[in-house]
Every structure is written in C-alpha cells, then in structure tokens.
Design a protein around this motif. Sequence first.
Motif, PDB file in Angstrom:
ATOM      1  N   ALA A 115      -5.220  10.528  11.261  1.00 23.03           N
ATOM      2  CA  ALA A 115      -5.166  11.176   9.945  1.00 23.03           C
ATOM      3  C   ALA A 115      -6.516  11.786   9.578  1.00 23.03           C
ATOM      4  CB  ALA A 115      -4.739  10.163   8.878  1.00 23.03           C
ATOM      5  N   VAL A 116      -7.608  11.130   9.986  1.00 21.53           N
ATOM      6  CA  VAL A 116      -8.943  11.633   9.646  1.00 21.53           C
ATOM      7  C   VAL A 116      -9.249  12.941  10.369  1.00 21.53           C
ATOM      8  CG1 VAL A 116     -11.421  11.161   9.846  1.00 21.53           C
ATOM      9  CG2 VAL A 116      -9.871   9.357   9.039  1.00 21.53           C
ATOM     10  N   ALA A 165      -7.751   8.907   4.688  1.00 21.65           N
ATOM     11  CA  ALA A 165      -8.400   9.967   5.461  1.00 21.65           C
ATOM     12  C   ALA A 165      -9.195  10.899   4.559  1.00 21.65           C
ATOM     13  CB  ALA A 165      -7.346  10.760   6.246  1.00 21.65           C
ATOM     14  N   HIS A 166      -8.643  11.195   3.396  1.00 22.48           N
ATOM     15  CA  HIS A 166      -9.353  12.070   2.453  1.00 22.48           C
ATOM     16  C   HIS A 166     -10.658  11.438   2.008  1.00 22.48           C
ATOM     17  CE1 HIS A 166     -10.082  15.076  -0.538  1.00 22.48           C
ATOM     18  NE2 HIS A 166      -9.952  14.236  -1.541  1.00 22.48           N
ATOM     19  N   TRP A 192     -12.220  10.632  -6.190  1.00 18.10           N
ATOM     20  CA  TRP A 192     -11.105  10.372  -5.270  1.00 18.10           C
ATOM     21  C   TRP A 192      -9.924   9.821  -6.047  1.00 18.10           C
ATOM     22  CZ3 TRP A 192      -9.226   5.382  -3.455  1.00 18.10           C
ATOM     23  CH2 TRP A 192      -8.304   5.481  -2.400  1.00 18.10           C
ATOM     24  N   GLY A 197      -2.976   8.852   4.538  1.00 19.96           N
ATOM     25  CA  GLY A 197      -3.454  10.186   4.165  1.00 19.96           C
ATOM     26  C   GLY A 197      -4.515  10.142   3.089  1.00 19.96           C
ATOM     27  N   ASP A 198      -4.351   9.249   2.116  1.00 18.42           N
ATOM     28  CA  ASP A 198      -5.362   9.104   1.066  1.00 18.42           C
ATOM     29  C   ASP A 198      -6.652   8.505   1.627  1.00 18.42           C
ATOM     30  OD1 ASP A 198      -3.884  10.146  -1.116  1.00 18.42           O
ATOM     31  OD2 ASP A 198      -2.784   8.262  -1.295  1.00 18.42           O
ATOM     32  N   ARG A 258     -13.362  11.826   4.590  1.00 21.13           N
ATOM     33  CA  ARG A 258     -13.974  13.165   4.551  1.00 21.13           C
ATOM     34  C   ARG A 258     -14.974  13.284   3.404  1.00 21.13           C
ATOM     35  NH1 ARG A 258     -12.973  17.971   1.891  1.00 21.13           N
ATOM     36  NH2 ARG A 258     -10.839  17.513   1.244  1.00 21.13           N
ATOM     37  N   GLU A 283      -7.663  15.905   8.739  1.00 22.22           N
ATOM     38  CA  GLU A 283      -8.278  16.049   7.413  1.00 22.22           C
ATOM     39  C   GLU A 283      -9.612  16.777   7.537  1.00 22.22           C
ATOM     40  OE1 GLU A 283      -9.167  15.609   3.313  1.00 22.22           O
ATOM     41  OE2 GLU A 283      -7.267  15.143   4.302  1.00 22.22           O
TER      42      GLU A 283
END
Length: 292
Positions: free
Chosen positions: A15-16, A201-202, A274, A198-199, A205, A19
Amino acid sequence: MRVFVTGASGWIGSAVVPELIGAGHHVLGLARSDASAATVTAAGAEVLRGDLADQDALRAGAAGADAVVHLAFVHDFSRFEASIRTDAQAIETLGAALEGSGKPLVIASGTPAVPGGTATERDGAAPGSPAAGREANARAALAMAAHGVRSSVVRLPRTVHGEGDGGFVARLVAIARDRGVAGYVGDGAGRWPAVHVGDAAHLFRLAVERAPAGSVLHAVADEGVPVREIAGVIGRHLHLPTASVPAEEFGFLGGILAVDQPASSTLTRESFGWEPHRPGLLDDLEQGHYFA
C-alpha cells in the motif's frame, strides 16, 4: 524524491509503494525473492534484490536514496528475539548510510499498551513486554536525529486491515472456522486499536515528506475495538456461536487478545492533518472479504 522501501512487497509495503508513486516519488523496493520482485515491479517500482541480512544491499539502497522507509520485519514469533536483532542491525545500517544527510528515515513500529489508559505518541512500551524489543529499535532510530538523520517512527496498531489482510484478524477467522466457535478471551472487553492499510500508507507518506526529526506518529483510526465485538461479526458471517474460550486456544494470539490496549492518534492528527477516511475495522469485516 527517490525513496528506498524495505518490505516493499509486504502487506503494508504493497500500500505504501503506490501511495508514494501516486504522489510523484520514485520508489526502489527491496525484494528477497523472484515473487517479491515481481510484486514490486507490478506496483511500478524499481527492484533492489536482497533481504534484511544483506547489509551491502541495505547500505546501497539507502545511500542512493533521498529517503528510506523501513517496513520489513521477520515475523517469526518462535524466534522473536532473533527477529529483533535482525531489525536492529538493519536500522543501524540504514541510519549509518544516511548520517549527516538530513534525509528522512521512517521506521515502522507498534503502538504500546498502557495499563489502565490509552497509549499516546508520548508513551513507550513497558520494559519486559513483548513490544519492548521493537520499541528499543525505534528509539535507536529516533536517536539518529542527533546525527543528521530526519528519523521518525510510525507506530501501527494491532490490526492493519483491508482486503488481502493475512494478519491477526484473518487468523481469528481461521481459528473460528477450525474450532467451530468465534471466540474471545475472558469477557472480551479488551480493546484493539486498528487502521485501514490505505490510511496507514498515507501517514507513511506524510512522515517521509513532513515529519520533523525525532517524531513519533500513531497510525490509529479506531482507538479500541472490543475483541468481543470482532468475534461477534466473525460469528455472524460464519454462522457460528460466539463465546469466551481459553487463551491457549488461540496459540500466541491468546496473550494479545487478553490485553486491553487502546491507542490514540490525536497528536498525529493535530500535527500532520492526517484524517483516516476508509472503513473502520468492524465495517471492513462486514464487507465480507475476510470470509470469502
């Protein structure tokens, strides 16, 4: 930025990597096998062959990068101390390659359990606890801030969920199928923090792009989901009864299930803006992919 990612083909890394690429970064992913290399390539990243014991590969990947995200960990609970030592050596090698550069080094770790309270970014793991070894490695990474590394730690909760998850929740589903009961330990009131992959991974970033040296971030969406409620959803989807069962029925998971371990991400949200927006753990379970 050119970002070197260990564990690029793993659950979090898968996922990262997209992203980071979606935000315009170039990714170099460490891959220990042909299958891992194919996964990294399919995600749009460049491949560096090697593993956590390959110090030359780690050094080369970090030295040629503008940032490093260290996600890889040997999840062998029968040799956990050896896994901690391998992780410590990898962090030391990555940090040494970045020393004096001011470049980011982002390390994955876990949220601690605080007896009688909710863990925050300011709390640490209790000495002697199962999480203490990884906590020590994370602290070693943070100490690299004094040597010109923009190091930070993203702590992950017990459950990082989503379609394709093979972690603790998937294990609970498998145990329920095998035993014929969706179980929990004690009264099932112990709470697990959770986040959608997914959250998480964000947030990795954001850490690469903006986290100041020495930062600790919590990738926590659900502060604490009672294990009894998790078992209830599993039982309903599998058409099984839900009941308290002895901790030993869960193997190594028994001790984890018995601990109340909520965690907060308030400071992370305030500092980095976030805001997780994907389904929470129970809603994700209700979608059915864990039972397909």
